[in-house]
Write a protein that holds these residues in place. Structure first.
Motif, short mmCIF file in Angstrom:
data_model
loop_
_atom_site.label_atom_id
_atom_site.label_comp_id
_atom_site.label_asym_id
_atom_site.label_seq_id
_atom_site.Cartn_x
_atom_site.Cartn_y
_atom_site.Cartn_z
N VAL A 54 0.84 -1.20 0.00
CA VAL A 54 0.00 0.00 0.00
C VAL A 54 0.87 1.25 0.00
N GLU A 55 1.92 1.25 0.83
CA GLU A 55 2.81 2.40 0.90
C GLU A 55 3.58 2.61 -0.40
N THR A 56 3.81 1.54 -1.13
CA THR A 56 4.49 1.65 -2.41
C THR A 56 3.58 2.22 -3.49
N VAL A 57 2.31 1.83 -3.48
CA VAL A 57 1.39 2.20 -4.55
C VAL A 57 0.73 3.56 -4.33
N LEU A 58 0.41 3.88 -3.08
CA LEU A 58 -0.45 5.04 -2.80
C LEU A 58 0.09 6.37 -3.33
N PRO A 59 1.37 6.72 -3.10
CA PRO A 59 1.84 8.03 -3.61
C PRO A 59 1.73 8.15 -5.13
N GLY A 60 2.14 7.13 -5.85
CA GLY A 60 2.04 7.18 -7.31
C GLY A 60 0.60 7.21 -7.79
N LEU A 61 -0.26 6.47 -7.09
CA LEU A 61 -1.68 6.47 -7.45
C LEU A 61 -2.28 7.86 -7.25
N LEU A 62 -1.91 8.52 -6.16
CA LEU A 62 -2.42 9.86 -5.91
C LEU A 62 -1.91 10.85 -6.97
N PHE A 63 -0.62 10.70 -7.34
CA PHE A 63 -0.05 11.60 -8.36
C PHE A 63 -0.80 11.48 -9.67
N VAL A 64 -0.95 10.25 -10.17
CA VAL A 64 -1.56 10.08 -11.49
C VAL A 64 -3.05 10.43 -11.46
N THR A 65 -3.73 10.20 -10.32
CA THR A 65 -5.15 10.56 -10.22
C THR A 65 -5.34 12.07 -10.31
N ILE A 66 -4.55 12.80 -9.52
CA ILE A 66 -4.68 14.26 -9.53
C ILE A 66 -4.27 14.83 -10.89
N PHE A 67 -3.18 14.29 -11.46
CA PHE A 67 -2.72 14.83 -12.74
C PHE A 67 -3.72 14.53 -13.85
N GLN A 204 -1.37 8.05 -19.21
CA GLN A 204 -1.31 6.66 -19.68
C GLN A 204 -0.15 5.91 -19.03
N LEU A 205 1.02 6.56 -19.03
CA LEU A 205 2.18 5.93 -18.39
C LEU A 205 1.91 5.68 -16.92
N GLY A 206 1.32 6.65 -16.24
CA GLY A 206 1.06 6.52 -14.81
C GLY A 206 0.13 5.38 -14.48
N TRP A 207 -0.95 5.24 -15.23
CA TRP A 207 -1.90 4.17 -14.93
C TRP A 207 -1.33 2.79 -15.24
N VAL A 208 -0.55 2.69 -16.31
CA VAL A 208 0.10 1.40 -16.60
C VAL A 208 1.10 1.07 -15.51
N LEU A 209 1.85 2.07 -15.08
CA LEU A 209 2.84 1.82 -14.03
C LEU A 209 2.16 1.38 -12.73
N ILE A 210 1.04 2.01 -12.39
CA ILE A 210 0.29 1.59 -11.19
C ILE A 210 -0.20 0.15 -11.34
N ALA A 211 -0.69 -0.17 -12.54
CA ALA A 211 -1.19 -1.53 -12.79
C ALA A 211 -0.08 -2.57 -12.69
N LEU A 212 1.16 -2.15 -12.96
CA LEU A 212 2.29 -3.09 -12.93
C LEU A 212 3.05 -3.06 -11.61
N LYS A 213 2.54 -2.35 -10.63
CA LYS A 213 3.22 -2.29 -9.33
C LYS A 213 3.13 -3.62 -8.58
N ILE A 214 1.92 -4.12 -8.42
CA ILE A 214 1.70 -5.25 -7.52
C ILE A 214 1.83 -6.62 -8.20
N PRO A 215 1.18 -6.87 -9.36
CA PRO A 215 1.24 -8.23 -9.91
C PRO A 215 2.64 -8.79 -10.14
#
Length: 269
Positions: A54-67, A204-215
């Motif tokens: 969660v700590e790994t994903v949350l900051p990047g998720l917040l960045f791409v969501t706001i942007f 686009q890059l941000g959402w793909v990167l978030i999708a590739l964080k956990i799996p």
């Protein structure tokens, strides 16, 4: 203390003269279950578990969501950095280990600084992508060199330090397989992300990167668990050193209390 890479004399078991101990003996179902549980706990500690993810994903998720919503680099970057600092603060208040949260803060901070300097929002992700590439190369290079990185990471957690290098070949082989798995999985991730860095837009890059964080992370951890669960158990070098120190103390105590042959004696006429 004994060397971590050499067999300790106290490690030998005088159980029988005609039945030497073997590290290759088949384990009972209970021992196998215990080994898997120990491996699972060690991996959980090393990689942070659910909270670390969660700590790994949350900051990047917040960045791409706001942007994605307002296209404002400064707002997105500051929000990501603030949430990273809050995650560290929560851990400090709870007196938990902060290594995973701190690594997230440093990663976000580098991304924020880089993006602010270049003015390109996609550069927020570039330091993390370069780190992933470097880590992939490190996993593969150390596996080729015979000192797999995953063994260097997990050895202290299993209390075996570097004993697997010379004393536990089956475990060294498992660490090598796990390092190859991590390296190849991270390389595959980079093969997807770097072309997108050049061709896709920031969202686009941000959402793909978030999708590739956990799996990919979960796949690498799972394969590591599989390899180590089938490997011989770790050699607890800390227990060996403590046993040797205790034996040395007992030898000194026995020598101090033993009568000496040249002590004072009465002469009889």
């Amino acid at each position: 203390m004994t060397s971590l890479d050499k067999p300790a004399a106290s490690n030998a078991s005088p159980a029988s003269n005609d039945a030497p101990a073997s590290n290759d003996a088949p384990a009972s179902p209970d021992q196998d279950g215990d080994a898997k549980a120990v491996t699972e706990a060690a991996l959980f500690e090393a990689f942070g578990g659910l909270r670390g993810m969660v700590e790994t994903v949350l900051p990047g998720l917040l960045f791409v969501t706001i942007f994605t919503i307002n296209k404002d680099l400064h707002t997105s970057a500051i929000a990501a950095l603030v949430v990273s600092l809050l995650l560290v603060a929560v851990r400090l208040v709870r007196k938990d280990t902060v290594k995973h949260a701190f690594s997230g803060v440093f990663g976000v901070a580098f991304g924020v600084v880089f993006a602010m300097m270049t003015g390109n929002a996609k550069d927020f992700y570039l330091p993390g992508m370069l780190y992933t590439l470097g880590l992939a190369v490190a996993y593969i290079a150390t596996a080729l060199a015979g000192v797999p990185l995953i063994g260097l990471i997990l050895g202290p957690i299993f209390k075996e330090n570097l004993s697997w290098r010379t004393r536990n070949p089956g475990r060294k082989k498992a660490y090598a397989k796990a390092s190859w798995a991590w390296g190849l999985i991270l390389l595959a991730k980079c093969a997807i992300l770097f072309p997108l860095y050049w061709w896709a837009d920031t969202a686009q890059l941000g959402w793909v990167l978030i999708a590739l964080k956990i799996p990919p992370f979960l796949l690498a951890v799972y394969l590591t668990w599989v390899f180590l669960a089938k490997a011989p158990p770790p050699i607890d070098v800390f227990a060996e050193m403590e046993a040797e120190e205790q034996a040395e103390k007992e030898r000194k105590a026995a020598a101090a209390t033993a009568p000496t042959a040249d002590g004072p004696a009465r002469h009889r006429r």
